[in-house]
Every structure is written in C-alpha cells, then in structure tokens.
Design an enzyme around this catalytic site. Sequence first.
Site, mmCIF file in Angstrom:
data_model
loop_
_atom_site.group_PDB
_atom_site.id
_atom_site.type_symbol
_atom_site.label_atom_id
_atom_site.label_comp_id
_atom_site.label_asym_id
_atom_site.label_seq_id
_atom_site.Cartn_x
_atom_site.Cartn_y
_atom_site.Cartn_z
ATOM 1 N N ASP A 78 -37.515 -28.811 -54.563
ATOM 2 C CA ASP A 78 -36.294 -28.018 -54.010
ATOM 3 C C ASP A 78 -36.397 -26.810 -54.776
ATOM 4 O OD1 ASP A 78 -34.108 -26.682 -53.650
ATOM 5 O OD2 ASP A 78 -32.677 -28.132 -54.788
ATOM 6 N N LYS A 86 -35.745 -15.993 -54.325
ATOM 7 C CA LYS A 86 -35.443 -16.616 -53.191
ATOM 8 C C LYS A 86 -34.769 -15.666 -52.067
ATOM 9 C CE LYS A 86 -33.979 -21.134 -51.173
ATOM 10 N NZ LYS A 86 -33.503 -22.515 -51.617
ATOM 11 N N GLU A 139 -32.965 -28.156 -46.683
ATOM 12 C CA GLU A 139 -32.186 -28.743 -47.673
ATOM 13 C C GLU A 139 -31.045 -29.687 -47.177
ATOM 14 O OE1 GLU A 139 -31.206 -24.995 -49.733
ATOM 15 O OE2 GLU A 139 -33.419 -24.611 -50.275
ATOM 16 N N ASP A 186 -23.607 -27.030 -48.263
ATOM 17 C CA ASP A 186 -24.566 -26.819 -49.146
ATOM 18 C C ASP A 186 -24.537 -25.196 -49.598
ATOM 19 O OD1 ASP A 186 -26.920 -26.185 -50.757
ATOM 20 O OD2 ASP A 186 -28.353 -26.659 -49.031
#
Lengths: 620, 215
Positions: A26, A88, A188, A210
């Site tokens: 992850d 990211k 994810e 999420d």
Amino acid sequence: MLLQIHEPGETPLPHETEKGLAVGIDLGTTNSVVAFARDQKAEIVRDARGVGLVPSVVAYFEDGDPLVGELARRELLDNPEVVVSSIKRLMGRGPDELAKLGDALPYELGPPAEGGMARLKIGERLLTPVEISADILRGVKQRAEIALGRAVDRAVVTVPAYFDDAARTATRDAARLAGLEVLRLVAEPTAAALAYGLDSQAEGLYAVYDLGGGTFDFSLLRLERGVFQVLATGGDAALGGDDFDHAIAKRFMAERGAKLDRDHVKQALVTARLAKECLTDRDDWDGFLDLGEAESEHKLTRAEFEKLIAPFVERTIQIAAATLEDAGVTPDQLGGVVLVGGSTRVLLVRQHVAEFFGKPALTDIDPDEVVAVGAALQAEALTVGSDTLLLDVLPLSLGLETMGGIVEKVVERNTPIPVSRAQEFTTYQDGQNAMAIHVVQGEREMVDQCRSLARFELDGIPPMVAGAARIRVTFSVDADGLLTVSAKEATTGVESRIEVKPSYGLTEDEMAAMLRASIDNAQDDMERRLLTEARVEARRAVNAVQAALAVDADLLSADELARINETIEMVERAMSSTDRAAVQGAAEELEHRTKIFAERRMDRGIRKALAGRAVADIGG
Amino acid sequence: MTNAPQTSASTNNGPALAVCWSCKGPVAWGALFCDTCKAVQPPVPLDHFARLGLKRDFDIKVPVLDQLYFGFQRQLHPDRFAAAAPKAKQISQSQAVAFNDAYETLKDPLTRAAYLLDLLGEKVEGEGAHTIADEELLMEQLERREALMEADNPAAVEAIARHAKVDAEAALSALASDFASGDKIAAKRGYLRLKYLVKLGEEARARRARLTLAR
Ligand SMILES: [Zn+2]
C-alpha cells in the site's frame, strides 16, 4: 509472528528458485505498508518495535543513499529542505498543474524532464515524483526482504480507485524503477474489501469509505461467494487528511499574523498534524509552533478543529451519496461500510459516516493496514492461485477531443475492466492526410476541463474527400486500468498504435537511463525478466507437445517419436541455462519439428468430427 | 441440444473445428479451452446471448445472468493467467473483454433492448438507426421536460423524478410483453419511450442535486 519461508523438503524447479517473493504494497500519501500472505493469511511486515507503517517520506542528503521512512521523517524539523513527503499527491501531475499550486506546493520546481514530467528541486538534486516514489518502494521492499529473509521482486501495488491513467502509469513506472514487477495495480478500496470479505465471508452490498492522507475514494461492491464485483466508484484524487493539516496550519499562521508560505509550511504542518492526532482522543490541544525565529503558543479545541474540517468531511459524504445514487442503491441496502485510511480515525469523520449510512462503520481491521492486507492476499492469489475473483471498473470516463474542443466519450466510467471499445471518426477536409488524436479522461464535456492523457497523430491517410475516410480509434483498458489506444483507417488499413504515456510521462529513454543509474542495477533485472518470460513460453510449448503426445502419439513412427522426445530434452536443457536466445531458439525448433505431427492431428480431428456427424445424421 | 457457447456455432456445412494456437491440434470451434493441452482459446464472434449461453430473449433474470458471467470470468479473467505465457495472458484478456461486453450490454434492460432490436434488424442506436416519428411520444417528452425546467424546488423535482420512475417501470414491463409477442414495431416504440423516461429521471436527479446545493 515469524514467517516460515522454506517448506521442509521443498525442492523447487531450478527456474523457480530465482523468483523472489511476491508481496502486497500500500503506497500511501502519508504512510506505506507492506504485507505478505500465505495460505490466505496475510501478515503485515513490521519493524523490531512492531510498527507496520513506513512514513512515505524520503530525505536526500548530499551524499549517501536516500533515507526512507521514520528516519527521513525525523529530518523534517531540522532539515526540511532535503525532505520530501506526500509525493503521491503529485504522481502523474504535469509541471503546469504543479505550478498552479503555488505556495501550497512545499517544493521548488526545477526544469521538467525531457518527456515533460515535472521535477522537484530537493537540495542539490532534481527529482521526478516517480523517482521519489521509487525510493519509497525500495525502502519498503528492503524492509520486507530483511523480515522475510528472501528476495522480493514482485508486488501487487495499490492505487486510489480514483487515480487516472497518468497517475497509475507513474505508479507502475516507480515500481519498475524500484526493481519490482507489478503483478497487478489494485484499487485501494477493492483491496480493503478483499481483506474484509475473505476474513468474514461477508455477502451482499458493501461500501468502502477510504479517506487517506491525500485522496478520497468511495467504492460500492457486491460480495458473493468469492466474487468481489465493484459496481461503482467515486472520489476525489486531491482530498484527504493533508487538507485537515493545511487548515490547522493556516489557522496557526494566521494567529501569528503571517501567511502559510513555502519557508514555513513544512514545520507548521508537522505541528498541525500533532494537534490533529491529539484531538482524536482528547478534547483540546495546546502546544508551540517553532519556526526558528520565534516560537508561538497555540490552542485548539475539538469543536474548533471540527469546524475547520467540516467542509472537507461534508464533501466526502456528498461524493458517497452521488456514487450510491448513480448505482441506484440506497444506504439501507448496504450490508456494511468499511473504513479505510488513517484519516478515518478522526471522530467527526466517523460520526458523519455513521449518520449518513445509518449504521456504525466496520473497523475490525486496522484502517491503516487493511489495504496492504488485501494487496498481499491478491499477490498470493496471482502467484499461487485462488478461487476469489476481483472484478474492477474504470474509475473515470475515457474520451477523445472532437471539433470545438468537445469530448466524445469512448468508454464510460464504471465499465468493468478489461474493456475494449472502438469509435469511428472521419476527416473534415478534402485531401486531409493526417488526423490528430487527443485522448482525455474525465466526466466533463469540454476538453480543457478534462485530464489530457496523450496526443498522437495518425498519418498516411490517402487523399479522399472530406467525410470519406473511416478512422477507427480503439481504446483498450487492461485489468490494471491502464490504457492503450490504436487508430486505424478502415479503407486502407493504415494503422497507428501507442501505449498511452501521459503527455508529461517518462520517455522510454529516460526510464532506461534511470534504470541504469539505479543502485539495483535494474538492467540485469530487465534481462532476468526477459529470460523468465522466455522460459515460461518454452515450458508452455513443451507441455503442449507432451499433452498432444499423450493423446495422439500413435500418429508417429518410432523414429519420429524419438526425434520429438530428443527435441523436448534439448528444450529442457536450454531452459536450465541462462542463455535467453538459446531458450527461444530451442522452443522454436520444437515448434518446427512438430509441424507434421500437428498436421496429422488436425486430419484425425477432422475425420473424427465428420464420422461423428455422419452418425448423428443417421441417428437424427 | 444445449445452447452452451461451445456448440452454438456449429453450422450445417460440417464440423466446426479450429486449430489450437498452443498444441496446434484440433479444438472445437468456440471452445474456451483446448481439450488436449488445456490452453485458453481466443474468443470467436458470437452474439452476446450465445456467448453467455443464453437464449436470444429479452426476458433475462439478472441473477441468472450474474451467475453465468461470474462462472466464465472465474475461468477466463487475466488474474487467472498472471503466471501464464504472454500469448495466453493476451488471449485471456480478450476473452474477459468479450464477456464484460456481453454482460454490460445484457445487464441493463435499455441496452439489452437496443441490442436485441439490432439483432432483429430494427436498429435503434448509432449509425443507420431509423427513428420513428411518434407525435404522441414527442409531445409527452416536451411537456415533461418543460415541467422539469420550471420546477424550482427540490420537492417539485423529486415528484417529477418519482413520476418518471413509476412510468419507466410500467414502460419496461410493456416492452417485455412486446418482445414476448414478437411485435418489433411496438418494442421499438417502447424502447424509445423507456429511454427518454430513464433520461428524464437522470436529469431530474441532477437538477435536484443542483437545487439542494444552491440552498
Ligand atoms: Zn491445445
């Protein structure tokens, strides 16, 4: 727990020993997590103190290897100028987009790379987000190798469901730079659902909420006897816990009578994050913000904090509501809501989620670790095999620019992947011999409001009157959600095919240069991968011939059979060498020497089928 | 005779045989896997109904469709071929694409109706589609859209959306019986009506969202 890697008495085939382990990673905005699964049980790889989270932070000092994780994070206060975090958020973004962020971007932009990819000036170095992510992945990979005692060379890497093609491509490139073969990019929320579903044998409709450091994803899935079917997904690729930190930091700076500027943003964010984390289990926070020249004292109550972040939380609920509505599902039809991401620890988030869905959310698996668990399970499924099946969808529509800057959608969002769709276009001028093809992604009607993915040109169209040419553009999205576009003029067969590289992605040359420069010496890595591929292909050819011999060996004379068996032995010998050309050559030779055998088998097949038909005719 | 994909393509001209790309031996036309070497075979041109092993019929039970689709994807999805030879990987992807396409088209009654009408020679979408001049339908459409544009509060829009939904459900069952009785022209008209009712519902929801946000 100690993972037992070698089975007693296990004697793997020679070409399999070189393969390393496959893990689930992850790659998060704030933290990254790596896990390894065996027998459908996943374990998070932890350090000596039991910590599974690796801060997604890299420090680049003038000499030496980059520092990754906790060590790098500790440098944030003392040496902020060499530390990179939340990279990211910049994956797949072009230089123009980054420039637009202005002071909110805590880095100086350098000249872009040749392929147009943005580069950051970190200390003395110029680095692309892909290289920085690769350094994080390298750190995570090393951690796994130390813990597992074996090389790790393949991974399932998770990406936000709402990542567009550019960001997915950038993630895959980063893994490649880090010496990892990407088995699959998995969304994810899908990974989280997999972790939950396999754990609890849940069935029915489930939602995954999420909220990470930099992205928000909301997915609706159906779970049914081992099938994980994503029905709809929505989100915002630039909304997350980082926004909470920014709001707090801004407030502190305002209290100091200053603005949140580039010089102070990193330190202010560190203090803001401390305050946020403190407020998950306390009602107020006070502390100091030290910016070198002066220290200031600040207080924040939970009520004040919640007021600051309410607009962001409200937006996530709106996205969830819209996604459900699109899918024709109401909150009461859901079997449960799974919470994922560190930002779901914030109480206000949990309250709003429980209120909207009419039930408290599921948090049995640590929201920081659940995605890595799912990724590891999928890595095992892809390498060892499994009965579970993940059916994912395209998160954002794909289209082409047409006259007047209007987007013509070719593949609608929430279409199951892999998918292939074609659309026909024509020329609008007499004698037009080329056509520019502009690929975009997004839901809006105008090109400039969508993400530009790539431009290419189909040329060599023979002169025709306007409207006579028939140009067929085909979009193919694979199971990783990555796009390939090809264009073909139907009347003449002129073709042009490209793998869509984002307009500001890495060029192949840049990638090669980075691979050469990387400490992993990935050039060898590349050669090793090609060798493995050649061996897999040779193995397939041998298996196919042996299967055919088991059924039809009587079609061969003793001599012919001996010759084929000899050739098989030759292929086997070649496969145990490391000479890729020899492996390929031997496999081709086998193909060549079994031609006659194949022809006789086809003849027999046809005769049999005719005989069967004759019998059926008589019988019928 | 079953309507499984393996046999649905045999013609009267002779046995339907193909060459397996892997072992080069004979394989039944349309088979998903080679009997001899077990290699996955490329998709053959089939209509979406035949591909999923369904009768060419508008009346499809979605749970049945789901189970058929899951069953094929369990065998053919690229995840099952992650360690396979490159050619097998590529073939599995094209099989998964073909089944996704079939499933997506047949799952939604609206796209299923358009597809079935196309198979029956009554194209209603895309190039070469003939629309029908239906005064009554046109008037109904105009009136409802006007009402939607004039609705200026969420409750009024909600009422229009609800009305459209109820009508869409009625239109759907009417469409099903038109297909059942083989009345292509009625089915075509029913399709167009259902399509605009669904669209009206979507527009109403979008408008309600806008009005709610504006408050
Ligand atoms: Zn075969």
